[in-house]
Motif scaffolding. Structure first.
Motif, short mmCIF file in Angstrom:
data_model
loop_
_atom_site.label_atom_id
_atom_site.label_comp_id
_atom_site.label_asym_id
_atom_site.label_seq_id
_atom_site.Cartn_x
_atom_site.Cartn_y
_atom_site.Cartn_z
N MET A 1 0.80 -1.32 -0.15
CA MET A 1 0.04 0.05 -0.03
C MET A 1 0.80 1.16 0.25
SD MET A 1 -2.85 1.37 2.79
CE MET A 1 -1.82 1.80 4.15
N TYR A 2 0.52 2.21 -0.62
CA TYR A 2 1.39 3.49 -0.83
C TYR A 2 0.16 4.75 -0.19
CZ TYR A 2 4.16 1.12 -4.03
OH TYR A 2 5.17 0.30 -4.82
N ARG A 3 1.00 5.49 0.37
CA ARG A 3 0.32 6.69 1.11
C ARG A 3 1.10 7.97 0.47
NH1 ARG A 3 -1.67 6.82 7.04
NH2 ARG A 3 -2.40 8.96 6.17
N GLU A 4 0.35 9.10 0.34
CA GLU A 4 1.04 10.26 0.00
C GLU A 4 0.64 11.21 1.20
OE1 GLU A 4 0.33 11.59 -4.02
OE2 GLU A 4 1.15 9.96 -4.79
N LEU A 5 1.83 11.87 1.86
CA LEU A 5 1.66 12.76 2.81
C LEU A 5 2.45 13.95 2.55
CD1 LEU A 5 2.49 10.19 5.77
CD2 LEU A 5 0.19 10.77 4.83
N ILE A 6 1.98 15.14 3.38
CA ILE A 6 2.83 16.22 3.16
C ILE A 6 3.68 16.32 4.56
CG2 ILE A 6 3.06 18.81 3.29
CD1 ILE A 6 2.57 17.59 0.37
N CYS A 7 4.75 16.36 4.78
CA CYS A 7 5.49 16.12 6.07
C CYS A 7 5.32 17.44 6.72
CB CYS A 7 7.14 15.92 5.85
SG CYS A 7 7.88 15.64 7.30
N ILE A 8 5.27 17.45 7.98
CA ILE A 8 4.97 18.56 9.03
C ILE A 8 6.01 18.60 9.97
CG2 ILE A 8 2.48 18.90 8.60
CD1 ILE A 8 1.99 17.63 11.30
N GLY A 9 6.86 17.95 9.78
CA GLY A 9 8.38 17.66 10.80
C GLY A 9 9.05 18.99 10.50
N CYS A 10 9.33 19.65 9.56
CA CYS A 10 10.09 20.99 9.66
C CYS A 10 9.34 21.79 8.44
CB CYS A 10 11.54 20.35 9.02
SG CYS A 10 11.56 20.37 7.31
N GLU A 43 2.86 8.75 11.70
CA GLU A 43 1.67 9.12 10.85
C GLU A 43 0.92 7.82 10.25
OE1 GLU A 43 -1.60 11.51 10.02
OE2 GLU A 43 -0.06 11.58 11.19
N CYS A 44 1.75 6.80 9.79
CA CYS A 44 1.09 5.74 8.99
C CYS A 44 0.73 4.56 10.28
CB CYS A 44 2.11 5.22 8.01
SG CYS A 44 2.06 6.26 6.56
#
Length: 121
Positions: A1-10, A43-44
């Protein structure tokens, strides 16, 4: 399974592509720094959020007191926490940082006031 996220770590906000296989993150791409991989895994596999809301308050200038969790809680427990907090009424005075609910729903997280409110007569 693939997920697309926008990182909020920085502040970079990297677009991440995350591969999850058999309940494990096996690949993360698109991140510029190590925080992207850490964020993607969290997050996942175990998403958490800081909950901010209000509770009723008696004998204060305003009818509601702003509160938040002392640290993030599991995302799947947010609704149950909100339901619980709907039934809470505190008495003024309250000081910022004061614990309003200890260990909400056995999460190990406290609900704290984000504002001080004096007692009104």
């Amino acid at each position: 399974m693939y997920r697309e996220l926008i990182c909020i770590g920085c502040p970079m906000g990297c677009p991440l592509t995350v591969t999850v296989e058999e309940g494990k993150v096996t690949a993360v791409s698109g991140n510029i720094c190590r925080k992207g991989k850490e964020y993607a895994e969290a997050e996942c596999l175990n998403p958490t959020r800081t909950l901010t809301t209000t509770v009723k308050i008696k004998n204060a200038m305003y009818p509601l007191l702003s509160v938040r969790t002392s640290k993030p809680i599991p995302k799947d427990q947010i609704e149950a926490c909100l339901q619980y907090l709907r039934g809470i009424t505190v008495e003024a005075p309250v000081t910022i940082g004061q614990v309003i609910v200890e260990d909400i729903l056995q999460t190990g997280v406290d609900i704290i006031a984000t504002k001080s409110m004096a007692r009104q007569r």
